[in-house]
Scaffold this motif. Structure first.
Motif, mmCIF file in Angstrom:
data_model
loop_
_atom_site.group_PDB
_atom_site.id
_atom_site.type_symbol
_atom_site.label_atom_id
_atom_site.label_comp_id
_atom_site.label_asym_id
_atom_site.label_seq_id
_atom_site.Cartn_x
_atom_site.Cartn_y
_atom_site.Cartn_z
ATOM 1 N N GLN A 5 -2.214 2.474 -5.995
ATOM 2 C CA GLN A 5 -1.186 1.514 -5.619
ATOM 3 C C GLN A 5 -1.787 0.119 -5.432
ATOM 4 O O GLN A 5 -1.163 -0.889 -5.769
ATOM 5 N N ALA A 6 -2.992 0.073 -4.895
ATOM 6 C CA ALA A 6 -3.637 -1.224 -4.669
ATOM 7 C C ALA A 6 -4.042 -1.882 -5.976
ATOM 8 O O ALA A 6 -4.086 -3.115 -6.078
ATOM 9 N N MET A 7 -4.337 -1.078 -7.003
ATOM 10 C CA MET A 7 -4.770 -1.628 -8.285
ATOM 11 C C MET A 7 -3.607 -2.216 -9.082
ATOM 12 O O MET A 7 -3.815 -3.093 -9.926
ATOM 13 N N ARG A 8 -2.396 -1.765 -8.818
ATOM 14 C CA ARG A 8 -1.255 -2.240 -9.606
ATOM 15 C C ARG A 8 -1.001 -3.729 -9.443
ATOM 16 O O ARG A 8 -0.869 -4.451 -10.438
ATOM 17 N N PRO A 9 -0.910 -4.254 -8.187
ATOM 18 C CA PRO A 9 -0.693 -5.698 -8.075
ATOM 19 C C PRO A 9 -1.851 -6.515 -8.641
ATOM 20 O O PRO A 9 -1.639 -7.599 -9.184
ATOM 21 N N LEU A 10 -3.076 -5.973 -8.527
ATOM 22 C CA LEU A 10 -4.208 -6.663 -9.138
ATOM 23 C C LEU A 10 -4.047 -6.726 -10.649
ATOM 24 O O LEU A 10 -4.364 -7.740 -11.281
ATOM 25 N N GLY A 11 -3.555 -5.648 -11.225
ATOM 26 C CA GLY A 11 -3.347 -5.623 -12.666
ATOM 27 C C GLY A 11 -2.315 -6.639 -13.114
ATOM 28 O O GLY A 11 -2.497 -7.339 -14.124
ATOM 29 N N TRP A 12 -1.218 -6.750 -12.373
ATOM 30 C CA TRP A 12 -0.186 -7.729 -12.723
ATOM 31 C C TRP A 12 -0.687 -9.149 -12.525
ATOM 32 O O TRP A 12 -0.378 -10.050 -13.325
ATOM 33 N N MET A 13 -1.466 -9.371 -11.475
ATOM 34 C CA MET A 13 -2.036 -10.691 -11.269
ATOM 35 C C MET A 13 -2.998 -11.043 -12.401
ATOM 36 O O MET A 13 -2.985 -12.166 -12.925
ATOM 37 N N ALA A 14 -3.797 -10.069 -12.811
ATOM 38 C CA ALA A 14 -4.734 -10.296 -13.908
ATOM 39 C C ALA A 14 -3.991 -10.599 -15.203
ATOM 40 O O ALA A 14 -4.452 -11.408 -16.020
ATOM 41 N N ALA A 15 -2.823 -9.973 -15.403
ATOM 42 C CA ALA A 15 -2.047 -10.208 -16.623
ATOM 43 C C ALA A 15 -1.623 -11.671 -16.716
ATOM 44 O O ALA A 15 -1.754 -12.313 -17.770
ATOM 45 N N GLY A 16 -1.104 -12.226 -15.619
ATOM 46 C CA GLY A 16 -0.719 -13.628 -15.624
ATOM 47 C C GLY A 16 -1.905 -14.546 -15.827
ATOM 48 O O GLY A 16 -1.831 -15.547 -16.549
ATOM 49 N N MET A 17 -3.028 -14.197 -15.217
ATOM 50 C CA MET A 17 -4.246 -14.996 -15.340
ATOM 51 C C MET A 17 -4.776 -14.987 -16.763
ATOM 52 O O MET A 17 -5.155 -16.033 -17.311
ATOM 53 N N VAL A 18 -4.784 -13.823 -17.390
ATOM 54 C CA VAL A 18 -5.336 -13.677 -18.735
ATOM 55 C C VAL A 18 -4.529 -14.481 -19.753
ATOM 56 O O VAL A 18 -5.093 -15.122 -20.651
ATOM 57 N N VAL A 19 -3.213 -14.465 -19.620
ATOM 58 C CA VAL A 19 -2.373 -15.201 -20.572
ATOM 59 C C VAL A 19 -2.702 -16.692 -20.540
ATOM 60 O O VAL A 19 -2.930 -17.321 -21.583
ATOM 61 N N VAL A 20 -2.736 -17.271 -19.342
ATOM 62 C CA VAL A 20 -3.023 -18.704 -19.225
ATOM 63 C C VAL A 20 -4.443 -19.014 -19.688
ATOM 64 O O VAL A 20 -4.672 -19.977 -20.432
ATOM 65 N N SER A 21 -5.404 -18.207 -19.275
ATOM 66 C CA SER A 21 -6.801 -18.441 -19.650
ATOM 67 C C SER A 21 -6.991 -18.350 -21.157
ATOM 68 O O SER A 21 -7.686 -19.181 -21.759
ATOM 69 N N VAL A 53 0.844 -1.199 0.000
ATOM 70 C CA VAL A 53 0.000 0.000 0.000
ATOM 71 C C VAL A 53 0.876 1.245 0.000
ATOM 72 O O VAL A 53 1.818 1.362 0.774
ATOM 73 N N GLY A 54 0.543 2.187 -0.859
ATOM 74 C CA GLY A 54 1.351 3.388 -0.984
ATOM 75 C C GLY A 54 0.899 4.497 -0.054
ATOM 76 O O GLY A 54 0.255 4.264 0.962
ATOM 77 N N ARG A 55 1.240 5.733 -0.420
ATOM 78 C CA ARG A 55 0.867 6.878 0.391
ATOM 79 C C ARG A 55 -0.628 7.117 0.342
ATOM 80 O O ARG A 55 -1.322 6.608 -0.524
ATOM 81 N N ARG A 56 -1.109 7.940 1.301
ATOM 82 C CA ARG A 56 -2.543 8.152 1.463
ATOM 83 C C ARG A 56 -3.206 8.615 0.171
ATOM 84 O O ARG A 56 -4.250 8.092 -0.220
#
Length: 304
Positions: free
Chosen positions: A100-116, A91-94
């Motif tokens: 900041q919270a959306m960035r790791p979700l985006g990277w996780m979604a990228a890995g998921m989308v490729v495999v799917s 979590v980043g600054r206020r």
């Protein structure tokens, strides 16, 4: 000992493994698949999802996302919630913590989308000859080809999650220690790939209905799109809950983790071990008992 690791690591492992085991004992596939999954899909689609044929590409795309959303709490997808914990420390600054919270979700979604997408394209190309396409009933004392596929896929995913949980505690070598220095988002991409991999073994009835439709279409692009939307639906609830948590309590969580860095290791490890033990035992050991290949596995009365 490294201050980022907790002291009572053996106790953490034991309690987490016990929690994963107890979850397999209490888990009712009928309740989550039918009571929750089917009712959610029927409500969102406005008709009986199982009894109404998928008519056309547009209907198939809508069915893919809705069935993914309906399957958010099925036995295979529940392990996806174990991937949330590693994101809590970032979590980043206020003023920009939501971004900041959306960035790791985006990277996780990228890995998921490729495999799917890759698996969906394969299904659209050769799907009618794949084990998941079969409608043969499982017979006591034997395993169907699709059951074997589920056991292999979820068994591997479960063991990988257990290993990552042990690595978070410093028990085994962290496989991302070197690569994360150069590519800090690599762990989240990998976790997304694991979530995408759920589709390779998934027996959820509504998913298999979508699988057969994509396989019979003979269209790899349709298969890829449908499978990607299925995965997106799977993590939609988890993503919303995570963003709400970060938006409302992100600053407090960051301070809590900063006060004692080992807390993040405990949360990450325990969530991964619970999810990994649950996935492995449920899909490899309890399944053998259900097929009467091994004599017994403890199951709660409501879960039988």
């Amino acid at each position: 000992m490294n201050g980022h690791f907790p002291r009572r690591r053996g106790l953490i492992i034991a309690l987490s493994a016990l929690a994963g085991f107890l979850l397999t004992v209490a888990w009712s596939a009928e309740f989550v698949d039918q009571t929750i999954g089917d009712n959610v899909a029927n409500t969102l689609l406005g008709h009986d999802a199982k009894e109404t044929p998928i008519a056309g590409v547009a209907a198939g795309i809508a069915f893919a996302f809705v069935s993914g959303l309906a399957g958010s709490f099925t036995a295979c997808n529940i392990a996806a919630f174990g991937t949330v914990a590693p994101m809590l420390g970032g979590v980043g600054r206020r003023r920009d913590r939501l971004v900041q919270a959306m960035r790791p979700l985006g990277w996780m979604a990228a890995g998921m989308v490729v495999v799917s997408a890759v698996y969906g394209a394969i299904v659209g190309f050769v799907g009618t000859s794949m084990p998941q396409f079969s409608t043969a009933q499982n017979a006591p004392g034997s395993l169907s080809a699709r059951s074997i596929q589920s056991m292999v896929v979820f068994g591997v995913i479960g063991l990988v999650m257990i290993y990552l949980g042990l690595a978070a505690l410093g028990i085994v070598r962290d496989p991302f220690r070197r690569v994360a220095r150069r590519f800090p988002n690599a762990p989240m991409v990998f976790m997304g790939a694991l979530i995408g991999g759920f589709l390779i073994g998934r027996p959820f009835p509504l998913f298999r209905q979508m699988f057969r439709d994509a396989a019979e279409s003979g269209n790899p692009l349709y298969g890829a799109a449908a499978f990607v939307l299925q995965s997106v639906g799977n993590i939609a609830i988890m993503a919303v809950l995570f963003l709400v948590l970060m938006s409302v309590g992100g600053r407090r969580l960051q301070a809590w983790f900063a006060a004692r860095p080992s807390r993040l290791a405990v949360l990450t490890a325990s969530s991964l071990i619970v999810a990994g033990v649950f996935t492995f035992l449920y899909w490899d050991v309890r399944l053998l008992a259900r097929r009467e290949i091994i004599p017994w596995y403890p199951v709660a009365p409501w879960a039988d």
